[in-house]
Design an enzyme around this catalytic site. Structure first.
Site, PDB file in Angstrom:
ATOM      1  N   ILE A   1      11.517  40.526   8.220  1.00 56.87           N
ATOM      2  CA  ILE A   1      10.047  40.514   8.180  1.00 56.87           C
ATOM      3  C   ILE A   1       9.639  39.590   7.037  1.00 56.87           C
ATOM      4  O   ILE A   1       9.858  39.902   5.867  1.00 56.87           O
ATOM      5  CB  ILE A   1       9.473  41.932   7.962  1.00 56.87           C
ATOM      6  CG1 ILE A   1       9.913  42.890   9.077  1.00 56.87           C
ATOM      7  CG2 ILE A   1       7.946  41.880   7.817  1.00 56.87           C
ATOM      8  CD1 ILE A   1       9.259  42.698  10.420  1.00 56.87           C
TER       9      ILE A   1
ATOM     10  N   ARG B   1      23.536  42.344   8.057  1.00 63.73           N
ATOM     11  CA  ARG B   1      24.779  42.446   7.285  1.00 63.73           C
ATOM     12  C   ARG B   1      25.791  43.322   7.998  1.00 63.73           C
ATOM     13  O   ARG B   1      26.924  43.445   7.549  1.00 63.73           O
ATOM     14  CB  ARG B   1      24.473  43.053   5.897  1.00 63.73           C
ATOM     15  CG  ARG B   1      23.788  42.067   4.960  1.00 63.73           C
ATOM     16  CD  ARG B   1      22.949  42.792   3.931  1.00 63.73           C
ATOM     17  NE  ARG B   1      23.548  42.996   2.629  1.00 63.73           N
ATOM     18  CZ  ARG B   1      23.545  42.112   1.643  1.00 63.73           C
ATOM     19  NH1 ARG B   1      23.013  40.937   1.833  1.00 63.73           N
ATOM     20  NH2 ARG B   1      24.065  42.411   0.471  1.00 63.73           N
TER      21      ARG B   1
ATOM     22  N   HIS C   1      20.744  46.352   8.627  1.00 61.91           N
ATOM     23  CA  HIS C   1      21.060  46.162   7.211  1.00 61.91           C
ATOM     24  C   HIS C   1      20.801  44.707   6.833  1.00 61.91           C
ATOM     25  O   HIS C   1      21.548  44.099   6.062  1.00 61.91           O
ATOM     26  CB  HIS C   1      22.530  46.518   6.958  1.00 61.91           C
ATOM     27  CG  HIS C   1      22.779  47.219   5.654  1.00 61.91           C
ATOM     28  ND1 HIS C   1      22.904  48.566   5.544  1.00 61.91           N
ATOM     29  CD2 HIS C   1      22.925  46.736   4.398  1.00 61.91           C
ATOM     30  CE1 HIS C   1      23.142  48.904   4.297  1.00 61.91           C
ATOM     31  NE2 HIS C   1      23.140  47.805   3.569  1.00 61.91           N
TER      32      HIS C   1
ATOM     33  N   THR D   1      21.387  56.542   5.755  1.00 56.96           N
ATOM     34  CA  THR D   1      21.889  55.276   6.308  1.00 56.96           C
ATOM     35  C   THR D   1      23.163  55.527   7.088  1.00 56.96           C
ATOM     36  O   THR D   1      24.145  56.035   6.539  1.00 56.96           O
ATOM     37  CB  THR D   1      22.140  54.269   5.171  1.00 56.96           C
ATOM     38  OG1 THR D   1      20.886  54.010   4.530  1.00 56.96           O
ATOM     39  CG2 THR D   1      22.696  52.957   5.708  1.00 56.96           C
TER      40      THR D   1
HETATM   41  C1  LIG Z   1      20.927  43.053  -1.831  1.00 54.69           C
HETATM   42  C2  LIG Z   1      20.754  44.114  -0.785  1.00 54.69           C
HETATM   43  C3  LIG Z   1      21.122  45.415  -1.080  1.00 54.69           C
HETATM   44  C4  LIG Z   1      20.953  46.412  -0.122  1.00 54.69           C
HETATM   45  N1  LIG Z   1      21.294  47.689  -0.454  1.00 54.69           N
HETATM   46  C5  LIG Z   1      21.106  48.677   0.446  1.00 54.69           C
HETATM   47  C6  LIG Z   1      21.424  50.019   0.116  1.00 54.69           C
HETATM   48  O1  LIG Z   1      21.878  50.319  -0.975  1.00 54.69           O
HETATM   49  N2  LIG Z   1      21.217  50.958   1.071  1.00 54.69           N
HETATM   50  C7  LIG Z   1      20.703  50.659   2.306  1.00 54.69           C
HETATM   51  O2  LIG Z   1      20.539  51.558   3.138  1.00 54.69           O
HETATM   52  N3  LIG Z   1      20.371  49.407   2.636  1.00 54.69           N
HETATM   53  C8  LIG Z   1      20.560  48.405   1.748  1.00 54.69           C
HETATM   54  N4  LIG Z   1      20.226  47.129   2.078  1.00 54.69           N
HETATM   55  C9  LIG Z   1      19.586  46.852   3.384  1.00 54.69           C
HETATM   56  C10 LIG Z   1      18.060  46.942   3.248  1.00 54.69           C
HETATM   57  O3  LIG Z   1      17.633  48.265   3.065  1.00 54.69           O
HETATM   58  C11 LIG Z   1      17.359  46.413   4.516  1.00 54.69           C
HETATM   59  O4  LIG Z   1      17.888  47.055   5.648  1.00 54.69           O
HETATM   60  C12 LIG Z   1      17.454  44.903   4.701  1.00 54.69           C
HETATM   61  O5  LIG Z   1      17.501  44.215   3.470  1.00 54.69           O
HETATM   62  C13 LIG Z   1      16.246  44.407   5.489  1.00 54.69           C
HETATM   63  O6  LIG Z   1      16.378  43.069   5.822  1.00 54.69           O
HETATM   64  P1  LIG Z   1      15.661  41.863   5.018  1.00 54.69           P
HETATM   65  O7  LIG Z   1      16.388  41.723   3.744  1.00 54.69           O
HETATM   66  O8  LIG Z   1      15.878  40.715   5.942  1.00 54.69           O
HETATM   67  O9  LIG Z   1      14.201  42.213   4.850  1.00 54.69           O
HETATM   68  C14 LIG Z   1      20.418  46.100   1.152  1.00 54.69           C
HETATM   69  C15 LIG Z   1      20.056  44.785   1.437  1.00 54.69           C
HETATM   70  C16 LIG Z   1      20.215  43.796   0.489  1.00 54.69           C
HETATM   71  C17 LIG Z   1      19.806  42.390   0.833  1.00 54.69           C
END
Ligand SMILES: Cc1cc2nc3c(=O)[nH]c(=O)nc-3n(C[C@H](O)[C@H](O)[C@H](O)COP(=O)(O)O)c2cc1C
Length: 352
Positions: free
Chosen positions: A274, A243, A240, A152
């Site tokens: 998605i 985010r 992300h 990441t």
């Molecule tokens: C609660 C939460 C925790 C996440 N933790 C990580 C993480 O530890 N590492 C990472 O690469 N992405 C993390 N992500 C991002 C997700 O891998 C992903 O990119 C994202 O949730 C996709 O979008 P969506 O939630 O709209 O499907 C996190 C997302 C959420 C919502």
């Protein structure tokens, strides 16, 4: 599994889980919920006809691993906050649905327990403040059975809540409670990067683990090209889950640029927003090999455990099958070759 059903999962999760955790999961960089989903809604599909052929095929491979459908699970911290079995429950559902699991650096479940569930899994890592720990942890994941590394490279200002215990750390650190550490120690243990990773991390992780490396968080064609030229086997287009930062490009637009830049030299995946089979079809038609699903999986886990996650994944796959049949294509490759999806120009934010 319809959008309304996903919304129901979110509400059921919100009834079961403390509100600060629910808010953490929903959080975005600009406070706008589901901006990526809205952009997928705007992607136009151009159904085709008169092609005959058999019903749609969903089965595919990702970096040589067979999956029954291309709806994979994004790595997410905090799954034990959704369900006491965390990624073990998610992994069980992923195995039964024939999917693949992304496992977060900040998982609170030991790798061996996740691996036992029988699902193929990729280990997600950040470049940690204490660099050597990055490779120790990745090697540990590789020997436990991870089949690729998701590196990441996107940073987010959001923090992992203090009660999540990263149990896969080297001994000694494993039992340390984050809440009882100094700021410096927490920075190491939480996996919060302090320096932006460079291209050399791709080769270092490959060498440390012997596994292919997929770079997660690429949003530009030039970065994707550099990553692939530096040895990445794949690129995951991601903000992300909206985010990363306010005002960022949204993933459907970034996907088109990345697919153009990478061509057939590496696999391209996408995540963010998605929420139904039509979104997944749009992503595949724009050139993604598979999509990762994030928050809906978390909500399903909180609302219904492994069974809930299994029903979500199977439901999304069924919707994808229907969307493919309705649009007249029998495979993702055909959808891409026929340019089934078109991303309309984005309106200026103030006129949205
Ligand atoms: C609660 C939460 C925790 C996440 N933790 C990580 C993480 O530890 N590492 C990472 O690469 N992405 C993390 N992500 C991002 C997700 O891998 C992903 O990119 C994202 O949730 C996709 O979008 P969506 O939630 O709209 O499907 C996190 C997302 C959420 C919502």
């Amino acid at each position: 599994m319809s959008r309304a059903e996903i919304e129901m999962l979110r509400r059921r999760a919100a009834r079961r889980i403390p509100s600060h955790v629910v808010d953490y999961v929903a959080a975005t960089a600009d406070g706008v919920a589901e901006a990526e989903a809205g952009r997928w809604d705007a992607v136009e599909l151009r159904p085709t006809a008169l092609r005959g052929g058999a019903g749609p095929t969903l089965a595919t491979t990702v970096l040589g691993t067979s999956v029954d459908h291309p709806l994979l699970v994004a790595p997410m911290a905090q799954q034990v906050a959704a369900h006491p079995d965390g990624e073990a429950a998610t992994g069980r559902a992923v195995a039964s649905s024939g999917s693949l699991l992304g496992v977060s650096t900040n998982t609170a479940i030991p790798f061996a327990r996740i691996a036992e569930q029988g699902a193929p899994w990729w280990f997600q890592t950040y470049v940690l403040a204490e660099r050597e720990l990055t490779y120790v942890l990745a090697e540990r994941a590789a020997s436990a059975g991870a089949s690729a590394i998701l590196l990441t490279v996107e940073l987010t200002a959001l923090r992992v809540p203090a009660h999540v215990e990263p149990v896969n750390w080297p001994e000694g650190r494993a039992r340390a409670r984050l809440a009882n550490l100094t700021a410096d120690e927490r920075a190491r243990i939480e996996g919060r990067p302090t320096t932006a990773p460079g291209l050399d991390e791709i080769a270092r992780l490959r060498e440390a683990t012997g596994l292919p490396v997929v770079v997660k968080g690429v949003l530009r064609g030039d970065d994707a090209r550099r990553a692939v030229d530096a040895g990445a086997a794949g690129v995951l287009v991601s903000t992300h889950g909206h985010r990363r930062m306010a005002g960022s490009v949204l993933v459907p637009d970034a996907l088109c640029e990345v697919v153009d830049a990478v061509g057939a030299d590496a696999e391209v995946y996408v995540d963010g927003g998605i929420r139904d089979g039509r979104h997944a079809l749009a992503a595949l038609a724009l050139g993604a090999r598979a999509v990762f699903v994030g928050r809906p999986v978390w909500w399903a886990l909180a609302a219904g455990g492994a069974e809930g996650v299994g029903a979500l994944l199977d439901g999304l796959a069924e919707e994808l099958r229907t969307a493919m049949a309705q649009s007249g294509v029998s495979s993702a490759d055909e959808a891409h070759a026929l340019r089934l999806a078109r991303v309309p120009r984005r309106q200026a934010p103030d006129s949205r």
